[in-house]
Write an enzyme that holds these catalytic residues in place. Structure first.
Site, PDB file in Angstrom:
ATOM      1  N   TYR A 157      50.162  64.889  52.754  1.00  8.67           N
ATOM      2  CA  TYR A 157      49.836  64.540  54.146  1.00  8.67           C
ATOM      3  C   TYR A 157      51.056  64.014  54.887  1.00  8.67           C
ATOM      4  CZ  TYR A 157      44.806  64.804  53.203  1.00  8.67           C
ATOM      5  OH  TYR A 157      43.546  65.223  52.882  1.00  8.67           O
ATOM      6  N   LYS A 200      37.884  36.236  35.813  1.00 10.83           N
ATOM      7  CA  LYS A 200      37.234  36.542  37.104  1.00 10.83           C
ATOM      8  C   LYS A 200      37.494  37.999  37.473  1.00 10.83           C
ATOM      9  CE  LYS A 200      41.267  34.573  39.395  1.00 10.83           C
ATOM     10  NZ  LYS A 200      41.826  33.338  39.983  1.00 10.83           N
TER      11      LYS A 200
HETATM   12  C1  LIG Z   1      42.818  32.876  39.049  1.00  7.54           C
HETATM   13  C2  LIG Z   1      43.006  31.494  38.644  1.00  7.54           C
HETATM   14  C3  LIG Z   1      43.761  31.175  37.506  1.00  7.54           C
HETATM   15  C4  LIG Z   1      44.524  32.225  36.728  1.00  7.54           C
HETATM   16  O1  LIG Z   1      45.704  32.548  37.429  1.00  7.54           O
HETATM   17  P1  LIG Z   1      46.781  33.585  36.836  1.00  7.54           P
HETATM   18  O2  LIG Z   1      47.878  33.548  37.815  1.00  7.54           O
HETATM   19  O3  LIG Z   1      46.104  34.915  36.804  1.00  7.54           O
HETATM   20  O4  LIG Z   1      47.147  33.110  35.494  1.00  7.54           O
HETATM   21  C5  LIG Z   1      43.822  29.857  37.117  1.00  7.54           C
HETATM   22  N1  LIG Z   1      43.196  28.881  37.807  1.00  7.54           N
HETATM   23  C6  LIG Z   1      42.466  29.141  38.933  1.00  7.54           C
HETATM   24  C7  LIG Z   1      41.821  28.025  39.650  1.00  7.54           C
HETATM   25  C8  LIG Z   1      42.365  30.452  39.389  1.00  7.54           C
HETATM   26  O5  LIG Z   1      41.670  30.705  40.492  1.00  7.54           O
END
Ligand SMILES: *Cc1c(COP(=O)(O)O)cnc(C)c1O
Length: 367
Positions: A255, A38
């Site tokens: 800054y 994702k």
């Molecule tokens: C993002 C996600 C994962 C992966 O999680 P990580 O901590 O990056 O391994 C797995 N399952 C679901 C439902 C997620 O949303």
């Protein structure tokens, strides 16, 4: 690709990603692996990293357009939409592209019931085991899974849950017990573990695991550096010094009044700022490698630049290479110094940064 000679580059190592995927296999040898991609593969570029994910049994992500893009790139294995569909209008396209869906509420069940699909879907029924984010009540599992498995629009069913506290040892005891109870006597394969779950609960991650972060070489476990888990950083964010200032004692750098020199200080100016995705919250002391040596952030990160104390690196000069994170400098450390998590740093690298893909990486360790 931005055309500029500004040297800020995110180098993506496909061999590191392959290595990390092998680590998942070692930890969950009998499970199928859905590599979580994702947010454009956690900021690494989904299509860019695809060649390194050939050993995964499938991919999981949130975004339907990206899932379709995968099919258009001839990705033929399983693709799972982690939040399923948001309206019935999406179902035809999902079915047409043979995409599996998470179902986490009754509205989605009703949409599946009311539709007739070209090809029935593989469904992952999500059960709320205590994270209290997505998922049906554990007590509804039997009724809803019976219902789903009877629908013509569903071809196969899986049961899944997501663990909210897998980074600590005790954090998932209750959730795992609730999930096991909800699934008792039901014949469907299960999917439980994310990265922390894969590393933490060897045998109980379910038949299908869903690792994300660890694939990219960051550590999901607070107490264990990625290196000790056999993970290699996939992204190295590199730039160079574009200016050097010799600053007398008692002056501010950058800054505001964040950093005042306490000695005559050599300041290196790096072409990288928060508009590139580097966290503005990086505190003075945050590690940065200059010419292969450890320096620290001095002064507030600005939009296009950041400043580092290079007083003790006399060989550093204009044009010296800078590593913001990656290779020998874990993104986890930079996240820690910035009050953030590595997920956020990786996802935030902006389109202004040039991405290059490499096959080979230095091998630092072998477990
Ligand atoms: C993002 C996600 C994962 C992966 O999680 P990580 O901590 O990056 O391994 C797995 N399952 C679901 C439902 C997620 O949303």
């Amino acid at each position: 690709m931005p055309s500029t000679s500004r040297q800020l580059t995110a180098q993506i190592s496909l061999s590191a990603l392959r290595n990390n995927l092998r680590r998942v296999r070692e930890k969950a040898p009998s499970a199928q692996i859905l590599a979580v991609v994702k947010a454009d593969a956690y900021g690494h570029g989904l299509i860019r990293v695809l060649p390194a994910l050939g050993e995964a049994d499938g991919l999981a992500l949130m975004e339907l357009p990206a899932a379709i893009a995968l099919r258009e790139h001839n990705y033929t294995r399983r693709i799972l939409l982690l939040e399923g569909f948001f309206s019935a209008e999406e179902l035809d396209e999902i079915s047409h592209h043979r995409i599996a869906v998470v179902v986490h509420n009754r509205e989605q069940v009703a949409m599946l019931e009311a539709t007739e699909l070209e090809r029935p879907l593989e469904v992952f029924l999500c059960i709320n085991s205590g994270m209290n984010r997505l998922g049906i009540k554990p007590s509804e599992t039997r009724a809803i899974s019976d219902k789903l498995s009877s629908l013509p629009s569903v071809v196969t069913l899986r049961l899944m849950t997501h663990l909210g506290r897998a980074e600590t040892k005790e954090g998932s005891v209750d959730a795992l017990a609730r999930f096991a109870e909800a699934c008792e006597g039901l014949p469907y394969p299960k999917s439980i573990a994310n990265s922390a779950g894969v590393l933490r609960y060897k045998a109980i991650g379910g038949e299908i695991v869903r690792p994300g972060l660890m694939l990219y070489g960051a550590s999901p476990l607070a107490e264990k550096p990625a290196r000790l888990l056999g993970l290699q950083p996939v992204m190295s964010l590199r730039s160079e010094l574009i200016a050097i200032q010799d600053v007398p004692e008692g002056e501010y750098v950058g800054y505001g009044e964040v950093f005042k020199t306490s000695r005559p200080t050599r300041i290196g100016v790096v072409a990288c700022g928060y508009a590139d995705g580097y966290p503005i919250t990086a505190r003075p002391g945050t590690p940065v490698h200059v010419a292969g040596r450890r320096a620290t952030i001095a002064g507030r990160v600005s939009m296009d630049l950041l400043t580092v104390d290079i007083t003790d690196i006399p060989e550093a000069q204009q044009g010296s290479p800078v590593l913001l994170w990656g290779d020998d400098l874990p993104v986890d450390d930079v996240a820690h110094w910035s009050g953030l998590i590595p997920y956020q740093l990786l996802c935030a690298v902006s389109s202004r940064v040039r991405f290059v893909t490499t096959e080979v990486t230095r091998v630092h360790f072998d477990l």
